[in-house]
Scaffold this motif. Sequence first.
Motif, short mmCIF file in Angstrom:
data_model
loop_
_atom_site.label_atom_id
_atom_site.label_comp_id
_atom_site.label_asym_id
_atom_site.label_seq_id
_atom_site.Cartn_x
_atom_site.Cartn_y
_atom_site.Cartn_z
N MET A 1 13.61 73.74 -13.14
CA MET A 1 13.49 74.12 -11.66
C MET A 1 12.13 73.47 -11.00
O MET A 1 11.98 72.88 -10.18
CB MET A 1 13.31 75.47 -11.38
N LYS A 2 10.86 73.65 -12.10
CA LYS A 2 9.66 72.83 -11.54
C LYS A 2 9.81 71.29 -11.40
O LYS A 2 9.54 70.81 -10.24
CB LYS A 2 8.62 73.11 -12.48
N MET A 3 10.61 70.47 -12.44
CA MET A 3 10.65 69.05 -11.93
C MET A 3 11.62 68.74 -10.76
O MET A 3 11.36 67.79 -10.07
CB MET A 3 11.39 68.42 -13.50
N SER A 4 12.91 69.59 -10.85
CA SER A 4 13.31 69.12 -9.73
C SER A 4 12.87 69.64 -8.31
O SER A 4 13.11 68.73 -7.23
CB SER A 4 14.79 70.14 -9.75
N PHE A 5 12.21 70.54 -8.29
CA PHE A 5 11.21 70.91 -7.03
C PHE A 5 10.16 69.77 -6.67
O PHE A 5 10.45 69.38 -5.52
CB PHE A 5 10.56 72.42 -7.32
N LEU A 6 9.63 69.39 -7.83
CA LEU A 6 8.63 68.21 -7.39
C LEU A 6 9.32 67.00 -6.93
O LEU A 6 9.08 66.18 -5.95
CB LEU A 6 7.98 67.91 -8.48
N ILE A 7 10.35 66.76 -7.56
CA ILE A 7 11.17 65.22 -7.19
C ILE A 7 11.98 65.58 -5.98
O ILE A 7 12.13 64.58 -5.10
CB ILE A 7 12.35 65.11 -8.39
N SER A 8 12.46 66.83 -5.61
CA SER A 8 13.16 66.73 -4.20
C SER A 8 12.00 66.84 -3.16
O SER A 8 12.40 66.40 -2.07
CB SER A 8 14.04 68.19 -4.39
N VAL A 9 11.09 67.32 -3.29
CA VAL A 9 10.03 67.54 -2.40
C VAL A 9 9.51 65.86 -2.04
O VAL A 9 9.53 65.58 -0.84
CB VAL A 9 8.67 68.22 -2.72
N LEU B 1 12.51 63.28 14.48
CA LEU B 1 11.83 63.53 13.21
C LEU B 1 11.83 65.05 12.86
O LEU B 1 11.79 65.28 11.43
CB LEU B 1 10.37 63.43 13.49
N SER B 2 12.15 66.13 13.54
CA SER B 2 12.16 67.53 13.39
C SER B 2 13.54 67.77 12.77
O SER B 2 13.55 68.52 11.77
CB SER B 2 12.38 68.17 14.84
N LEU B 3 14.72 67.01 13.27
CA LEU B 3 15.78 67.17 12.32
C LEU B 3 15.68 66.48 10.92
O LEU B 3 16.26 67.16 9.94
CB LEU B 3 17.04 66.29 13.23
N SER B 4 14.95 65.56 10.72
CA SER B 4 14.77 64.78 9.43
C SER B 4 13.81 65.73 8.50
O SER B 4 13.94 65.92 7.28
CB SER B 4 14.12 63.42 9.32
N ILE B 5 12.83 66.46 9.01
CA ILE B 5 12.06 67.48 8.52
C ILE B 5 12.95 68.81 7.93
O ILE B 5 13.14 69.18 6.82
CB ILE B 5 11.06 67.97 9.20
N VAL C 1 13.72 69.93 4.07
CA VAL C 1 13.54 71.24 3.68
C VAL C 1 14.98 71.92 3.08
O VAL C 1 14.85 72.52 1.91
CB VAL C 1 13.01 72.22 4.59
N ILE C 2 16.24 71.66 3.45
CA ILE C 2 17.18 72.09 3.03
C ILE C 2 17.63 71.33 1.70
O ILE C 2 18.15 71.87 0.80
CB ILE C 2 18.50 71.73 4.05
N ASP C 3 17.23 69.85 1.66
CA ASP C 3 17.33 68.97 0.52
C ASP C 3 16.67 69.87 -0.66
O ASP C 3 17.20 69.92 -1.78
CB ASP C 3 17.05 67.77 0.56
N VAL C 4 15.23 70.17 -0.36
CA VAL C 4 14.48 70.77 -1.38
C VAL C 4 15.23 71.99 -2.08
O VAL C 4 15.35 72.18 -3.16
CB VAL C 4 13.12 71.19 -0.89
N ILE C 5 15.62 72.91 -1.01
CA ILE C 5 16.28 74.17 -1.55
C ILE C 5 17.54 74.02 -2.60
O ILE C 5 17.58 74.54 -3.56
CB ILE C 5 16.43 75.10 -0.39
#
Length: 177
Positions: A74-82, A135-139, A143-147
């Motif tokens: 979980m930690k690694m995937s969180f950092l990679i997805s961020v 830019l708002s849509l990409s942000i 965020v959805i990608d990270v989750i």
Amino acid sequence: MSTAGQTSRSALGQGGSTTGQGAASTAGPGATTATRPGAQPGATASRPVGGGAPSVRQRRVKLTVSRVDPWSAMKMSFLISVALGIAGVVMVAVLWMILSGMGVFSEINRLVGTIFSDSQNPFDIMDFLGFGRVLSLSIVIGVIDVILLTALSTLGAFLYNVCSSLVGGIQLTLTDD
């Protein structure tokens, strides 16, 4: 050519490598080998320092990945997805600036204006594809990608552990070069 604890420059120049630990010993006529860091005195490495043919075959180790820690996954995937999310936002911003600098949006406005020619309600693509909106849509997508990636990789670690307990895990074979 070599003495205990040091190797001459000519031996290193021929492609050999030493660890700086242990003593060197001779393995044949003119070929020297270096001992491994944890090896017994008198044991030689599988690759001679002098550039000759290997005197011992490669060591192979079979390992089994029997468990993946879900917390570390979980930690690694969180950092990679961020990191992927940030890269995606930067990529979208740069792409928008390039397209705007090339005049793509003004050309689309001109083309749509000639097709519809509505003087009361002129078409402006910037109402739909303005920099702030894109830019708002990409942000939001980032965020959805990270989750999602964090949740899916953690779930994947749990599923791997269940399957590994049933079939024994993935077996890897490592060789010592």
